[in-house]
Design an enzyme around this catalytic site. Structure first.
Site, short mmCIF file in Angstrom:
data_model
loop_
_atom_site.label_atom_id
_atom_site.label_comp_id
_atom_site.label_asym_id
_atom_site.label_seq_id
_atom_site.Cartn_x
_atom_site.Cartn_y
_atom_site.Cartn_z
N CYS A 329 0.84 -1.21 0.00
CA CYS A 329 0.00 0.00 0.00
C CYS A 329 0.88 1.26 0.00
O CYS A 329 1.50 1.56 -1.01
CB CYS A 329 -0.98 -0.02 1.17
N HIS A 427 -3.57 -5.35 1.49
CA HIS A 427 -3.34 -5.67 2.90
C HIS A 427 -3.84 -7.09 3.16
O HIS A 427 -4.77 -7.56 2.52
CB HIS A 427 -4.10 -4.71 3.81
#
Length: 483
Positions: A329, A427
């Site tokens: 991310c 994630h």
């Protein structure tokens, strides 16, 4: 319909864990239950099925209640993006960013969202199990409170007060907290729970007797200190590891000031073949097989911090010696050539140079992307599932070699031509056993032992419910829950 609230004398007193335990205990009684936290401040979050964002602890509590996470379980989420300001997320979606003073005035609006969510949950479930935030005795925060007694008073629910004896001063914590509450708030505290006790309970008994005599309220029970309990932390980084096997992969994660979703690394921390080390400010990055750049709530400022600690040079040296680098991310965005924040979503508007390791740039846009996804890692064509939480939109030629091919037809992330660098927006990718094993083999582990992370979490939730049965007054709990 019954609402029961757990409040703590301090942060990290054990509220999240106790609510998780109570949710599974109520389920064992054959009664539907739903977790609820009015207001949460955390950089660890989860994505719900309807595409909203809630605190990660509430997602774990939902699992304990055998439910899918829903935005009503955590209607107000604050994600700090500076020392004085936070992004404000209402019913799963970011509505604004504001400093602490402005948010204090905004609480009246936030309370409407809290009560609306609680109303829907209490209409659908016989028991609502509520987690407070911090301490109810923070005098400066009591006005317009929506997280602790302000909420309890608004919905007229009983409260259990938990304190951590491992910190020391447990009786002062409990009595002092009670003394700082108003008479009506004191009356709604129905008992005390002491957490993380180790030793002979007989030595504690005189103190328990004194506490009950002093306050006129019962001690509901004393929970033991459990050394090997592993549940995802709400905010603080847990650096405990289980015993490791002989063949170990060395993994390093630089801890950035605005690190987010560090629960990504829990499966690695618990893996018997991984030596996971978090590196803090002023520390040199040691020799490792894999360096992982984590998620960040403020990518440009965390990039500056990374450079100030010399970690950019350490990453370059690590790559020269053949090591692997993974960015997740915000960490993915750092691997690129530039990060642009024209709207000032994460701080002062502007642009920053990335590490220049992959040919792409990222622009932060107003609408955050929130989704649960499934797909396959390009590495070994391994199945993977995870979730996306990011405002950044990444574009560039490096994306032509993606890290993941998603089931919805999109591709995600990038791999370098030499195979040393991999970046992804996903994630939770280590929670899928096959994906975790593929990534560990890519990083250099020869024979990988597959670990069922979800099974480990489920095991620990069951252990927590056992502790409720063994150490708490279940007759009183049944009464408070209306069972």
């Amino acid at each position: 319909m019954t609402t029961l609230m757990v409040q703590g004398t301090t942060s990290d007193a054990g509220k999240s864990t106790l609510v998780t335990a109570l949710c599974r205990w109520v389920v064992r009684q054959g009664v539907p239950v739903v977790p609820f936290k009015p207001q949460n401040m955390a950089l660890n979050s989860a994505v719900t099925a309807e595409g909203g964002e809630i605190g990660r602890a509430q997602a774990v509590q939902a699992q304990a209640a055998n439910l899918a996470p829903h935005t009503d379980m955590n209607p107000v989420l604050l994600k700090p993006n500076s020392d004085t300001g936070s992004q404000v997320i209402i019913h799963g979606h970011a509505v604004t960013s504001m400093n602490a003073v402005a948010y204090h005035d905004y609480k009246a609006i936030a309370m409407q969202a809290v009560l609306a969510s609680h109303g829907r949950l209490s209409a659908a479930y016989p028991v609502v199990m509520v987690e407070g935030a911090g301490s109810p005795a923070e005098i400066n925060l009591r006005a317009n409170d929506i997280a602790n007694m302000g909420f309890a008073e608004a919905v007229d629910c009983p409260v259990l007060l938990i304190a951590d004896i491992n910190r020391g001063g447990v009786f002062a914590h409990l009595v002092g907290t009670l003394e700082l509450l108003s008479p009506s708030e004191q009356a709604r505290v129905k008992g005390f729970i002491i957490n993380r006790f180790r030793g002979d309970i007989a030595l504690l008994q005189p103190g328990l007797d004194w506490l009950e005599a002093r306050t006129g309220k019962p001690v509901v029970g004393v929970l033991p200190y459990v050394m090997d309990l592993h549940l995802e932390a709400e905010d603080g980084i847990d650096q405990r590891q289980i015993d490791k096997a002989a063949q170990v992969l060395k993994v390093v994660v630089p801890v950035l000031p605005r690190i987010s979703n560090h629960t990504d690394f829990d499966p690695l921390r618990l893996h018997p073949q991984v030596d996971l080390q978090f590196v803090g400010p002023g520390q040199a990055i040691p020799a490792a097989d894999l360096i992982i750049l984590p998620g960040s709530k403020s990518v440009r400022s965390d990039l500056a911090y990374l450079r100030a600690n010399g970690w950019d040079r350490a990453i370059a040296r690590h790559l020269r010696y053949g090591g692997k680098v993974l960015g997740i991310c915000g960490g993915l965005q750092m691997l690129g050539e530039q990060v642009h924040d024209p709207l000032g979503l994460e701080g002062t508007a502007g642009s920053s140079d990335g590490l220049g390791l992959l040919a792409f740039s990222t622009t932060l846009e107003a609408e955050k992307q929130l989704r649960n996804v499934r797909g396959r890692l390009v590495l070994e064509d391994a199945p993977v599932s995870g979730y996306e939480i990011h405002a950044g939109v990444t574009r560039g030629t490096a994306l032509e070699q993606p890290a993941v091919r998603l089931d919805d037809g999109r591709s995600d992330g990038a791999c370098s031509d030499d195979g040393q660098i991999l970046g992804t927006y996903l994630h939770g990718l280590f929670e899928t056993p096959a994906a975790c094993s593929a990534l560990l083999r890519w990083a250099g582990l020869q024979e990988v032992q597959e670990v069922d992370y979800h099974g480990l979490r489920e095991r620990d939730i069951e252990r927590l419910a056992d502790l409720v049965e063994q150490h708490l007054d279940t007759r009183l709990l049944r009464q408070l829950c209306g069972i």
